[in-house]
Design a protein around this motif. Structure first.
Motif, PDB file in Angstrom:
ATOM      1  N   LYS A 128      11.894  44.065  18.440  1.00 20.10           N
ATOM      2  CA  LYS A 128      11.687  43.088  17.370  1.00 20.10           C
ATOM      3  C   LYS A 128      10.256  42.570  17.397  1.00 20.10           C
ATOM      4  O   LYS A 128       9.595  42.463  16.347  1.00 20.10           O
ATOM      5  CB  LYS A 128      12.672  41.935  17.524  1.00 20.10           C
ATOM      6  CG  LYS A 128      12.611  40.918  16.392  1.00 20.10           C
ATOM      7  CD  LYS A 128      13.673  39.843  16.586  1.00 20.10           C
ATOM      8  CE  LYS A 128      13.613  38.826  15.453  1.00 20.10           C
ATOM      9  NZ  LYS A 128      14.647  37.759  15.624  1.00 20.10           N
ATOM     10  N   ALA A 129       9.781  42.264  18.636  1.00 20.95           N
ATOM     11  CA  ALA A 129       8.405  41.787  18.767  1.00 20.95           C
ATOM     12  C   ALA A 129       7.413  42.864  18.359  1.00 20.95           C
ATOM     13  O   ALA A 129       6.391  42.577  17.703  1.00 20.95           O
ATOM     14  CB  ALA A 129       8.148  41.341  20.209  1.00 20.95           C
ATOM     15  N   LYS A 131       7.936  45.236  16.219  1.00 19.59           N
ATOM     16  CA  LYS A 131       7.954  45.347  14.756  1.00 19.59           C
ATOM     17  C   LYS A 131       7.097  44.256  14.130  1.00 19.59           C
ATOM     18  O   LYS A 131       6.334  44.513  13.170  1.00 19.59           O
ATOM     19  CB  LYS A 131       9.391  45.244  14.239  1.00 19.59           C
ATOM     20  CG  LYS A 131      10.233  46.471  14.536  1.00 19.59           C
ATOM     21  CD  LYS A 131      11.647  46.303  13.989  1.00 19.59           C
ATOM     22  CE  LYS A 131      12.498  47.530  14.285  1.00 19.59           C
ATOM     23  NZ  LYS A 131      13.897  47.388  13.794  1.00 19.59           N
ATOM     24  N   ASN A 132       7.215  43.050  14.716  1.00 17.11           N
ATOM     25  CA  ASN A 132       6.383  41.958  14.208  1.00 17.11           C
ATOM     26  C   ASN A 132       4.904  42.248  14.444  1.00 17.11           C
ATOM     27  O   ASN A 132       4.056  41.979  13.578  1.00 17.11           O
ATOM     28  CB  ASN A 132       6.772  40.640  14.889  1.00 17.11           C
ATOM     29  CG  ASN A 132       8.160  40.176  14.490  1.00 17.11           C
ATOM     30  OD1 ASN A 132       8.638  40.489  13.396  1.00 17.11           O
ATOM     31  ND2 ASN A 132       8.826  39.428  15.370  1.00 17.11           N
ATOM     32  N   ARG A 133       4.617  42.801  15.615  1.00 23.69           N
ATOM     33  CA  ARG A 133       3.226  43.144  15.896  1.00 23.69           C
ATOM     34  C   ARG A 133       2.737  44.237  14.943  1.00 23.69           C
ATOM     35  O   ARG A 133       1.579  44.235  14.500  1.00 23.69           O
ATOM     36  CB  ARG A 133       3.083  43.612  17.348  1.00 23.69           C
ATOM     37  CG  ARG A 133       3.309  42.514  18.370  1.00 23.69           C
ATOM     38  CD  ARG A 133       2.933  42.988  19.762  1.00 23.69           C
ATOM     39  NE  ARG A 133       3.230  41.968  20.749  1.00 23.69           N
ATOM     40  CZ  ARG A 133       4.326  41.908  21.457  1.00 23.69           C
ATOM     41  NH1 ARG A 133       5.268  42.831  21.284  1.00 23.69           N
ATOM     42  NH2 ARG A 133       4.520  40.944  22.327  1.00 23.69           N
ATOM     43  N   LYS A 135       3.775  44.756  11.931  1.00 23.23           N
ATOM     44  CA  LYS A 135       3.503  44.122  10.642  1.00 23.23           C
ATOM     45  C   LYS A 135       2.152  43.416  10.664  1.00 23.23           C
ATOM     46  O   LYS A 135       1.367  43.508   9.705  1.00 23.23           O
ATOM     47  CB  LYS A 135       4.615  43.134  10.309  1.00 23.23           C
ATOM     48  CG  LYS A 135       5.955  43.774   9.999  1.00 23.23           C
ATOM     49  CD  LYS A 135       7.011  42.714   9.693  1.00 23.23           C
ATOM     50  CE  LYS A 135       8.358  43.360   9.398  1.00 23.23           C
ATOM     51  NZ  LYS A 135       9.409  42.332   9.133  1.00 23.23           N
ATOM     52  N   ASN A 136       1.889  42.710  11.774  1.00 28.39           N
ATOM     53  CA  ASN A 136       0.597  42.029  11.899  1.00 28.39           C
ATOM     54  C   ASN A 136      -0.551  43.016  11.891  1.00 28.39           C
ATOM     55  O   ASN A 136      -1.609  42.769  11.290  1.00 28.39           O
ATOM     56  CB  ASN A 136       0.560  41.210  13.191  1.00 28.39           C
ATOM     57  CG  ASN A 136       1.506  40.028  13.143  1.00 28.39           C
ATOM     58  OD1 ASN A 136       1.817  39.522  12.061  1.00 28.39           O
ATOM     59  ND2 ASN A 136       1.961  39.566  14.308  1.00 28.39           N
ATOM     60  N   ASN A 218      -0.444  35.553  20.770  1.00 28.37           N
ATOM     61  CA  ASN A 218       0.114  36.689  20.024  1.00 28.37           C
ATOM     62  C   ASN A 218      -0.503  36.800  18.625  1.00 28.37           C
ATOM     63  O   ASN A 218       0.094  37.384  17.713  1.00 28.37           O
ATOM     64  CB  ASN A 218       1.643  36.559  19.908  1.00 28.37           C
ATOM     65  CG  ASN A 218       2.315  37.916  19.694  1.00 28.37           C
ATOM     66  OD1 ASN A 218       1.824  38.951  20.156  1.00 28.37           O
ATOM     67  ND2 ASN A 218       3.416  37.919  18.970  1.00 28.37           N
TER      68      ASN A 218
END
Length: 237
Positions: A128-129, A131-133, A135-136, A218
């Motif tokens: 999940k992290a 995926k967020n990264r 996206k970033n 982050n």
């Protein structure tokens, strides 16, 4: 009173003596017969008693032998019973030891299950992290590519230090005298799921501090902005 000179007196005395003698002989015969009968009866009694005693002795000997046999058999059975008790004790001890091992194995299995659940949860959290990264990264890529001429490359490291998939951020428009000159920072994600800076070209002394701040916040966009500032400072220095 008869006269001793009576010629019949002698005959009568003789006859009387014979009758007495005869009676005595008869009495003696009866006594002898009774003695003989008593002797025979005694012999029979003694023989019967001796036979009974011998039989009793033989019976006692047989009984003694039987008792000795029973005693030896009992000793053998007691010895066998003792050995069986020791064997049972060993088996019980082995069973208890296996039960303890079983409990330890069950405990280890439960612990492994718990660790597996935690690893799954960690993997899900890391995915999940990540995926967020990602996206970033996509957002940063668009922003930096369009406005600051940033190029992002995916590389596979061949050395032990940089093994695995890494990203290279190639900055241009840094050096006013050579806008095409490339300033590169290489980074990836470590086993804990945090950003890890592998290298920079040219080398930046403040890179460990920037990496630490990135891991705390982050915020990749801010990190890349700070990296660009450092490269600009190096180029103008």
């Amino acid at each position: 009173m008869m006269s001793i000179t009576d010629p019949n007196t002698s005959d009568r005395f003789t006859k009387a003596m014979q009758e007495i003698h005869s009676k005595q002989l008869q009495a003696f015969g009866k006594i002898t017969d009774m003695t003989t009968e008593l002797c025979q009866s005694h012999r029979q009694f003694v023989k019967s008693a001796l036979d009974t005693g011998m039989k009793k002795c033989k019976d006692d000997e047989m009984l003694f032998e039987t008792i000795q046999t029973f005693r030896k058999d009992l000793e053998q059975k007691n010895k066998s019973l003792k050995e069986k008790r020791l064997a049972i004790s060993d088996v019980i001890s082995e069973i208890q030891q296996k039960e303890m091992q079983k409990d330890e194995i069950i405990h280890k299995i439960e612990k492994l299950k718990e660790e597996q659940v935690k690893r799954k949860e960690l993997i899900v959290s890391q995915n999940k992290a990540n995926k967020n990264r990602l996206k970033n990264l996509q957002k940063c890529r668009v922003m930096f590519q369009e406005h600051l001429a940033l190029e992002i490359r995916t590389i596979l490291g061949k050395t032990e230090l940089v093994r695995g998939e890494k990203l290279q951020f190639v900055f241009r428009n840094i050096n006013p005298t050579d806008l095409e000159s490339a300033y590169i920072v290489t980074m990836g994600i470590n086993a804990e799921g945090s950003y890890q800076i592998v290298s920079s070209d040219p080398a930046l002394k403040c890179l460990p501090d920037l990496e630490k701040r990135l891991q705390e916040t982050n915020n990749l966009a801010a990190f890349l902005a700070n990296i660009r500032k450092e490269f600009v400072s190096v180029a103008r220095g």
